[in-house]
Write an enzyme that holds these catalytic residues in place. Structure first.
Site, PDB file in Angstrom:
ATOM      1  N   HIS A  69       0.871  -1.271   0.123  1.00 14.36           N
ATOM      2  CA  HIS A  69       0.129  -0.057   0.002  1.00 14.36           C
ATOM      3  C   HIS A  69       0.790   1.609  -0.169  1.00 14.36           C
ATOM      4  CE1 HIS A  69       0.615   0.136   4.169  1.00 14.36           C
ATOM      5  NE2 HIS A  69       0.482   1.411   4.575  1.00 14.36           N
ATOM      6  N   ASP A 116       0.069  -7.611   1.797  1.00 12.80           N
ATOM      7  CA  ASP A 116       0.079  -6.629   1.399  1.00 12.80           C
ATOM      8  C   ASP A 116       1.746  -5.985   1.843  1.00 12.80           C
ATOM      9  OD1 ASP A 116       0.675  -3.632   1.547  1.00 12.80           O
ATOM     10  OD2 ASP A 116      -0.418  -3.706   3.897  1.00 12.80           O
ATOM     11  N   GLN A 209       0.961   5.440  11.509  1.00 11.71           N
ATOM     12  CA  GLN A 209       1.521   6.368  10.840  1.00 11.71           C
ATOM     13  C   GLN A 209       3.017   6.773  10.402  1.00 11.71           C
ATOM     14  OE1 GLN A 209      -1.922   8.349  11.600  1.00 11.71           O
ATOM     15  NE2 GLN A 209      -2.679   8.797   9.608  1.00 11.71           N
ATOM     16  N   GLY A 210       3.598   6.587   9.110  1.00 11.57           N
ATOM     17  CA  GLY A 210       4.451   6.775   9.158  1.00 11.57           C
ATOM     18  C   GLY A 210       5.873   5.890   8.748  1.00 11.57           C
ATOM     19  N   ASP A 211       4.518   4.480   9.959  1.00 11.82           N
ATOM     20  CA  ASP A 211       5.732   3.303  10.090  1.00 11.82           C
ATOM     21  C   ASP A 211       5.338   2.290   9.115  1.00 11.82           C
ATOM     22  OD1 ASP A 211       7.306   4.072  11.870  1.00 11.82           O
ATOM     23  OD2 ASP A 211       5.182   4.555  13.397  1.00 11.82           O
ATOM     24  N   SER A 212       4.459   2.727   8.670  1.00  5.55           N
ATOM     25  CA  SER A 212       3.641   1.444   7.137  1.00  5.55           C
ATOM     26  C   SER A 212       4.960   1.125   6.976  1.00  5.55           C
ATOM     27  CB  SER A 212       2.807   1.786   6.020  1.00  5.55           C
ATOM     28  OG  SER A 212       1.678   1.874   6.901  1.00  5.55           O
TER      29      SER A 212
END
Length: 259
Positions: A69, A116, A209-212
């Site tokens: 993603h 993913d 968020q930002g660690d994906s």
């Protein structure tokens, strides 16, 4: 898991692609610790147009692994992406490498976030010359990680739950793997999980968020990729990770990279 990820995709396209999960509140590696130089030598900052969007991991001299993603919709535009390696600083130090090719797993489904993961290819042997960088081991197909196993997750996610400010320094925290059936039950109202996923959680700490796309590891083995979740560090919902030992995933990585 249909309807579950409409919120993810909306946030993903409105912000930068570093969304960790449905209804995610902005947050860093919540209540994590700052890494020291030389720690996590496999950790990468994946940047789009020079802006950090996600984490990634070094697999080999010309390969990195992230979440599908994070690069969805950009498979034909790899030149928009670069990798910062060899530094715990998000915006300085280390080396910058260009992404030459992007390969999403062919079974990736944005509706339920199944499969993913995506591979990023750089110039041949480009990673070899970067100081303080080394690949992380991948698990074998069907290699088990028992429940209640300590795992380390790391990234440069948002600095607070109220402000969308990324951490300037790499952070990490310890989480515990969660029984698959319990995770399925905990997330059943949000679509549940598949065999290509596993869960991990800890009180008051989490990825966000930002660690994906970033790593979750056990004993220097990359067991998963930060994928999605309900909120961040929510005591009622574990975080969800792509399971790299799942045979269809592990076989695809080996086919693409020979690793």
């Amino acid at each position: 898991m249909k309807n579950l990820h409409e919120a993810i995709l909306l946030l993903l396209y409105c912000w930068t692609g570093g969304v960790r999960g449905v209804n995610s509140r902005p947050g860093r590696i919540v209540n994590g610790h700052e890494a020291h130089e030389g720690e996590f030598p496999y950790q990468i900052s994946l940047r789009r147009q020079m802006i950090h969007i996600c984490g990634a991991s070094v697999l080999e001299d010309s390969w990195a692994l992230t979440a599908a993603h994070c690069v969805e919709g950009y498979e034909e535009e790899p030149k928009l992406f670069t990798l910062r390696l060899g530094s715990i600083q998000r915006s300085s130090g280390g080396s910058i490498l260009e992404v030459r090719n992007i390969y999403r797993h062919p079974m990736y489904d944005p509706e339920d976030m199944n499969f993913d993961l995506a591979l990023l290819r750089t110039a041949a042997n480009a990673v070899r010359s970067v100081p303080n960088v080394s690949p992380i081991r991948l698990p074998e197909a069907s290699e088990l990680v028992p429940e209640n196993t300590e795992a380390i997750v790391s990234g440069w996610g948002h600095m607070s739950t109220d402000e969308q400010i990324l951490s300037p320094v790499l952070k990490y925290t310890t989480v515990m793997t969660v029984n698959q059936e319990k995770c399925q039950a905990d997330l059943s109202e949000h679509g549940g999980i598949t065999d290509a996923m596993f869960c991990a959680a800890a009180r008051n700490t989490d990825a966000c968020q930002g660690d994906s796309g970033g790593p979750i590891s056990v004993n220097e083995t990359l067991i998963g990729i930060v994928s999605w979740g309900v909120g961040c560090a929510d005591p009622y919902y574990p975080g969800v990770y792509t399971r790299l030992s799942y045979p269809p995933i592990r076989r695809w990585i080996r086919l693409m990279t020979k690793l």
